[in-house]
Design a protein around this motif. Structure first.
Motif, PDB file in Angstrom:
ATOM      1  N   ALA A 117      22.777  53.247  32.235  1.00 41.11           N
ATOM      2  CA  ALA A 117      24.125  53.073  32.779  1.00 41.11           C
ATOM      3  C   ALA A 117      24.355  51.619  33.160  1.00 41.11           C
ATOM      4  CB  ALA A 117      24.316  53.968  33.999  1.00 41.11           C
ATOM      5  N   THR A 118      25.560  51.115  32.875  1.00 44.20           N
ATOM      6  CA  THR A 118      25.923  49.741  33.235  1.00 44.20           C
ATOM      7  C   THR A 118      27.273  49.757  33.947  1.00 44.20           C
ATOM      8  OG1 THR A 118      27.218  49.162  31.260  1.00 44.20           O
ATOM      9  CG2 THR A 118      24.813  49.001  31.076  1.00 44.20           C
ATOM     10  N   ASP A 119      27.762  48.565  34.248  1.00 45.74           N
ATOM     11  CA  ASP A 119      29.071  48.451  34.893  1.00 45.74           C
ATOM     12  C   ASP A 119      30.159  49.130  34.072  1.00 45.74           C
ATOM     13  OD1 ASP A 119      28.259  46.963  37.146  1.00 45.74           O
ATOM     14  OD2 ASP A 119      28.343  45.088  36.021  1.00 45.74           O
ATOM     15  N   TYR A 120      30.051  49.068  32.769  1.00 43.43           N
ATOM     16  CA  TYR A 120      31.077  49.645  31.901  1.00 43.43           C
ATOM     17  C   TYR A 120      31.272  51.133  32.183  1.00 43.43           C
ATOM     18  CZ  TYR A 120      33.502  51.009  27.611  1.00 43.43           C
ATOM     19  OH  TYR A 120      34.400  51.521  26.707  1.00 43.43           O
ATOM     20  N   GLY A 121      30.171  51.864  32.277  1.00 40.52           N
ATOM     21  CA  GLY A 121      30.252  53.293  32.544  1.00 40.52           C
ATOM     22  C   GLY A 121      30.705  53.602  33.952  1.00 40.52           C
ATOM     23  N   VAL A 122      30.165  52.877  34.923  1.00 40.80           N
ATOM     24  CA  VAL A 122      30.491  53.142  36.326  1.00 40.80           C
ATOM     25  C   VAL A 122      31.958  52.811  36.608  1.00 40.80           C
ATOM     26  CG1 VAL A 122      29.988  52.525  38.716  1.00 40.80           C
ATOM     27  CG2 VAL A 122      28.112  52.842  37.089  1.00 40.80           C
TER      28      VAL A 122
ATOM     29  N   SER B  65      30.806  46.746  39.575  1.00 39.07           N
ATOM     30  CA  SER B  65      30.968  48.179  39.828  1.00 39.07           C
ATOM     31  C   SER B  65      31.380  48.439  41.266  1.00 39.07           C
ATOM     32  CB  SER B  65      29.668  48.925  39.524  1.00 39.07           C
ATOM     33  OG  SER B  65      29.376  48.947  38.152  1.00 39.07           O
ATOM     34  N   LEU B  66      30.710  47.765  42.169  1.00 35.18           N
ATOM     35  CA  LEU B  66      30.943  48.005  43.593  1.00 35.18           C
ATOM     36  C   LEU B  66      32.374  47.654  43.993  1.00 35.18           C
ATOM     37  CD1 LEU B  66      29.299  49.078  45.916  1.00 35.18           C
ATOM     38  CD2 LEU B  66      28.649  46.747  46.496  1.00 35.18           C
ATOM     39  N   LEU B  67      32.871  46.551  43.498  1.00 34.66           N
ATOM     40  CA  LEU B  67      34.218  46.114  43.840  1.00 34.66           C
ATOM     41  C   LEU B  67      35.274  47.047  43.243  1.00 34.66           C
ATOM     42  CD1 LEU B  67      33.797  42.257  43.441  1.00 34.66           C
ATOM     43  CD2 LEU B  67      33.930  43.574  45.563  1.00 34.66           C
ATOM     44  N   GLU B  68      35.005  47.541  42.045  1.00 37.01           N
ATOM     45  CA  GLU B  68      35.962  48.460  41.423  1.00 37.01           C
ATOM     46  C   GLU B  68      35.963  49.807  42.138  1.00 37.01           C
ATOM     47  OE1 GLU B  68      38.924  48.796  38.338  1.00 37.01           O
ATOM     48  OE2 GLU B  68      37.874  47.171  39.369  1.00 37.01           O
ATOM     49  N   ILE B  69      34.793  50.255  42.570  1.00 39.48           N
ATOM     50  CA  ILE B  69      34.708  51.495  43.351  1.00 39.48           C
ATOM     51  C   ILE B  69      35.496  51.357  44.651  1.00 39.48           C
ATOM     52  CG2 ILE B  69      33.139  52.955  44.694  1.00 39.48           C
ATOM     53  CD1 ILE B  69      31.009  52.369  42.503  1.00 39.48           C
ATOM     54  N   ALA B  70      35.321  50.232  45.322  1.00 41.30           N
ATOM     55  CA  ALA B  70      36.043  50.002  46.581  1.00 41.30           C
ATOM     56  C   ALA B  70      37.546  49.978  46.373  1.00 41.30           C
ATOM     57  CB  ALA B  70      35.579  48.691  47.204  1.00 41.30           C
ATOM     58  N   ARG B  71      37.966  49.469  45.234  1.00 38.69           N
ATOM     59  CA  ARG B  71      39.397  49.314  44.962  1.00 38.69           C
ATOM     60  C   ARG B  71      40.069  50.620  44.554  1.00 38.69           C
ATOM     61  NH1 ARG B  71      42.978  47.652  40.839  1.00 38.69           N
ATOM     62  NH2 ARG B  71      41.369  47.771  39.218  1.00 38.69           N
ATOM     63  N   LYS B  72      39.336  51.465  43.814  1.00 35.19           N
ATOM     64  CA  LYS B  72      39.979  52.630  43.223  1.00 35.19           C
ATOM     65  C   LYS B  72      39.570  53.976  43.827  1.00 35.19           C
ATOM     66  CE  LYS B  72      41.054  50.859  38.590  1.00 35.19           C
ATOM     67  NZ  LYS B  72      40.856  51.075  37.141  1.00 35.19           N
TER      68      LYS B  72
END
Length: 221
Positions: A158-163, A187-194
């Motif tokens: 798994a990479t950022d693309y999948g997460v 990944s972490l920043l996108e999780i926090a945002r969405k």
């Protein structure tokens, strides 16, 4: 297994896990599981942890006969394959599916899961140590619109693309991403945002995530 089926047709909860001290030494395969499924159609909770004899035919019989099945544990069932997942995808009530350490699962299996009726009901999915799946399979999981809990720990590819794709899950509340060595602050920043409903995230061993990413996550989450 046939005796159980004949004697207890109305059971709802069945624990046949390998580590259940009462039945741990009991050996059975798809023939026995089919006998159970055909007779015990009211089953809602089935634990088959560690049962190497369980394969596609038995799983299919269970899913198709037990229309109210809500929990299915197939952890460490080493003969569970993508064909098994194609059958499971037909389930219309299944809420919790445990597939940790099912090492034969590859990307097409996740695609099957995400495109069946299961996508409307599944809330919890455990894929820990399914180390043959990649981003190409993980991205399909964003179609599981009812999913609240997902464990991808130790899915090494798994990479950022999948997460980042998973951030489109509308109801996700808990993400277990332990020891995903290829994910970063992206990944972490996108999780926090969405992922606005998120209440738990686990990142043990994610060595490429930095203090900068953690700080930004805590600020934005």
């Amino acid at each position: 297994m046939k005796l159980i089926a004949e004697s207890c047709p109305n059971i709802k909860y069945l624990n046949l896990s390998y580590y259940n001290h009462e039945v741990g030494k009991l050996e059975f395969d798809d023939v026995g599981l089919c006998a159970i499924a055909d007779a015990c159609v009211n089953l809602v909770d089935v634990d088959l942890y560690g049962r190497s004899g369980v394969k596609e035919k038995g799983i299919g019989s269970l899913v198709r006969s037990c229309k109210n099945l809500r929990f299915l544990c197939l952890e460490d069932c080493v003969n569970v394959t993508d064909r098994s997942l194609k059958v499971i995808a037909e389930a219309t009530c299944l809420e919790r599916l445990y597939l940790a350490e099912c090492f034969l699962i590859i990307d097409v299996g996740l695609e099957y899961l995400a495109n069946g009726d299961l996508k409307f009901c599944l809330k919890t999915l455990l894929l820990r140590k399914c180390d043959r799946i990649t981003d190409n399979g993980i991205i399909h999981l964003k179609k599981l619109v009812s999913l609240t809990t997902l464990d991808l720990s130790e899915c090494d590819n798994a990479t950022d693309y999948g997460v980042v794709a998973l951030c489109e899950l509308p109801n996700i509340k808990a993400l277990e991403l332990n020891y995903l060595f290829n994910i970063t602050d992206i990944s972490l920043l996108e999780i926090a945002r969405k992922c606005l409903n998120l209440s738990l995230i686990s990142l043990n061993g994610c060595n490429r995530i930095t203090g900068v990413g953690l700080h930004a996550f805590s600020t934005n989450a």
